[in-house]
Scaffold this motif. Sequence first.
Motif, PDB file in Angstrom:
ATOM      1  N   SER A  61     -19.968  16.431 -60.156  1.00 16.51           N
ATOM      2  CA  SER A  61     -20.498  17.582 -60.948  1.00 16.51           C
ATOM      3  C   SER A  61     -19.605  18.884 -62.639  1.00 16.51           C
ATOM      4  O   SER A  61     -18.451  18.148 -62.167  1.00 16.51           O
ATOM      5  CB  SER A  61     -20.514  18.614 -59.719  1.00 16.51           C
ATOM      6  OG  SER A  61     -19.339  19.118 -58.660  1.00 16.51           O
ATOM      7  N   LYS A  62     -20.018  18.952 -63.065  1.00 14.62           N
ATOM      8  CA  LYS A  62     -19.032  19.688 -64.173  1.00 14.62           C
ATOM      9  C   LYS A  62     -18.277  20.666 -63.474  1.00 14.62           C
ATOM     10  O   LYS A  62     -16.951  21.281 -64.183  1.00 14.62           O
ATOM     11  CB  LYS A  62     -20.805  21.481 -64.534  1.00 14.62           C
ATOM     12  CG  LYS A  62     -22.073  20.282 -65.398  1.00 14.62           C
ATOM     13  CD  LYS A  62     -22.683  21.583 -66.215  1.00 14.62           C
ATOM     14  CE  LYS A  62     -23.557  20.729 -66.501  1.00 14.62           C
ATOM     15  NZ  LYS A  62     -24.359  21.515 -67.471  1.00 14.62           N
ATOM     16  N   ALA A  63     -18.201  21.356 -62.275  1.00 16.44           N
ATOM     17  CA  ALA A  63     -17.418  21.764 -61.926  1.00 16.44           C
ATOM     18  C   ALA A  63     -16.221  21.249 -61.859  1.00 16.44           C
ATOM     19  O   ALA A  63     -14.954  21.731 -61.310  1.00 16.44           O
ATOM     20  CB  ALA A  63     -17.959  23.121 -60.472  1.00 16.44           C
ATOM     21  N   CYS A  64     -15.845  19.965 -60.858  1.00 14.71           N
ATOM     22  CA  CYS A  64     -15.324  18.626 -60.201  1.00 14.71           C
ATOM     23  C   CYS A  64     -14.849  18.719 -61.732  1.00 14.71           C
ATOM     24  O   CYS A  64     -13.384  18.725 -61.385  1.00 14.71           O
ATOM     25  CB  CYS A  64     -15.982  18.145 -59.677  1.00 14.71           C
ATOM     26  SG  CYS A  64     -15.059  16.984 -59.095  1.00 14.71           S
ATOM     27  N   ALA A  65     -15.994  18.401 -62.230  1.00 13.40           N
ATOM     28  CA  ALA A  65     -15.769  17.115 -63.879  1.00 13.40           C
ATOM     29  C   ALA A  65     -14.515  18.981 -64.793  1.00 13.40           C
ATOM     30  O   ALA A  65     -13.041  18.143 -64.761  1.00 13.40           O
ATOM     31  CB  ALA A  65     -16.373  17.185 -65.162  1.00 13.40           C
ATOM     32  N   LYS A  66     -14.797  19.595 -64.209  1.00 11.39           N
ATOM     33  CA  LYS A  66     -14.095  20.984 -65.057  1.00 11.39           C
ATOM     34  C   LYS A  66     -12.169  20.673 -64.380  1.00 11.39           C
ATOM     35  O   LYS A  66     -11.108  20.783 -65.509  1.00 11.39           O
ATOM     36  CB  LYS A  66     -14.729  21.769 -65.376  1.00 11.39           C
ATOM     37  CG  LYS A  66     -13.927  23.024 -65.802  1.00 11.39           C
ATOM     38  CD  LYS A  66     -14.411  24.338 -65.621  1.00 11.39           C
ATOM     39  CE  LYS A  66     -13.650  25.957 -66.334  1.00 11.39           C
ATOM     40  NZ  LYS A  66     -14.081  27.637 -66.219  1.00 11.39           N
ATOM     41  N   ILE A  67     -12.449  20.874 -63.141  1.00  9.77           N
ATOM     42  CA  ILE A  67     -11.377  21.086 -62.588  1.00  9.77           C
ATOM     43  C   ILE A  67     -10.018  19.858 -62.706  1.00  9.77           C
ATOM     44  O   ILE A  67      -9.291  20.029 -62.952  1.00  9.77           O
ATOM     45  CB  ILE A  67     -11.602  21.098 -60.802  1.00  9.77           C
ATOM     46  CG1 ILE A  67     -11.599  22.509 -60.903  1.00  9.77           C
ATOM     47  CG2 ILE A  67     -10.384  21.048 -60.201  1.00  9.77           C
ATOM     48  CD1 ILE A  67     -10.782  23.835 -60.708  1.00  9.77           C
ATOM     49  N   LEU A  68     -11.158  18.980 -62.798  1.00  6.10           N
ATOM     50  CA  LEU A  68     -10.124  17.471 -63.535  1.00  6.10           C
ATOM     51  C   LEU A  68      -9.524  17.841 -64.607  1.00  6.10           C
ATOM     52  O   LEU A  68      -8.452  17.404 -64.812  1.00  6.10           O
ATOM     53  CB  LEU A  68     -10.758  16.570 -62.920  1.00  6.10           C
ATOM     54  CG  LEU A  68     -11.558  15.258 -62.149  1.00  6.10           C
ATOM     55  CD1 LEU A  68     -12.299  14.622 -61.591  1.00  6.10           C
ATOM     56  CD2 LEU A  68     -10.064  15.110 -60.750  1.00  6.10           C
ATOM     57  N   ALA A  69     -10.442  17.913 -65.334  1.00  7.68           N
ATOM     58  CA  ALA A  69      -9.993  18.213 -66.579  1.00  7.68           C
ATOM     59  C   ALA A  69      -8.842  19.902 -67.323  1.00  7.68           C
ATOM     60  O   ALA A  69      -8.169  18.738 -67.469  1.00  7.68           O
ATOM     61  CB  ALA A  69     -11.001  18.757 -68.162  1.00  7.68           C
TER      62      ALA A  69
END
Length: 73
Positions: A61-69
Amino acid sequence: MTRLLIIPFLLIATSAFAQGGNTSANQSACSRDVSRFCRAKMNDGDMVVLSCLKENRSKLSKACAKILAENNQ
């Protein structure tokens, strides 16, 4: 319940996150992705789950990808 508990520990495992603070938004951002893509690895430790999330980065999800980044993952 285990699925929801692994995310805070997963994110705390990264030094950048430890410096940035632990919010409920960060805790829940990847819970669905962990359950969807990494369910079989949930009992193998936080770093294994983190690795699994990275392997599935294009599906997150965009939210998870953002947290990882944001946490240099």
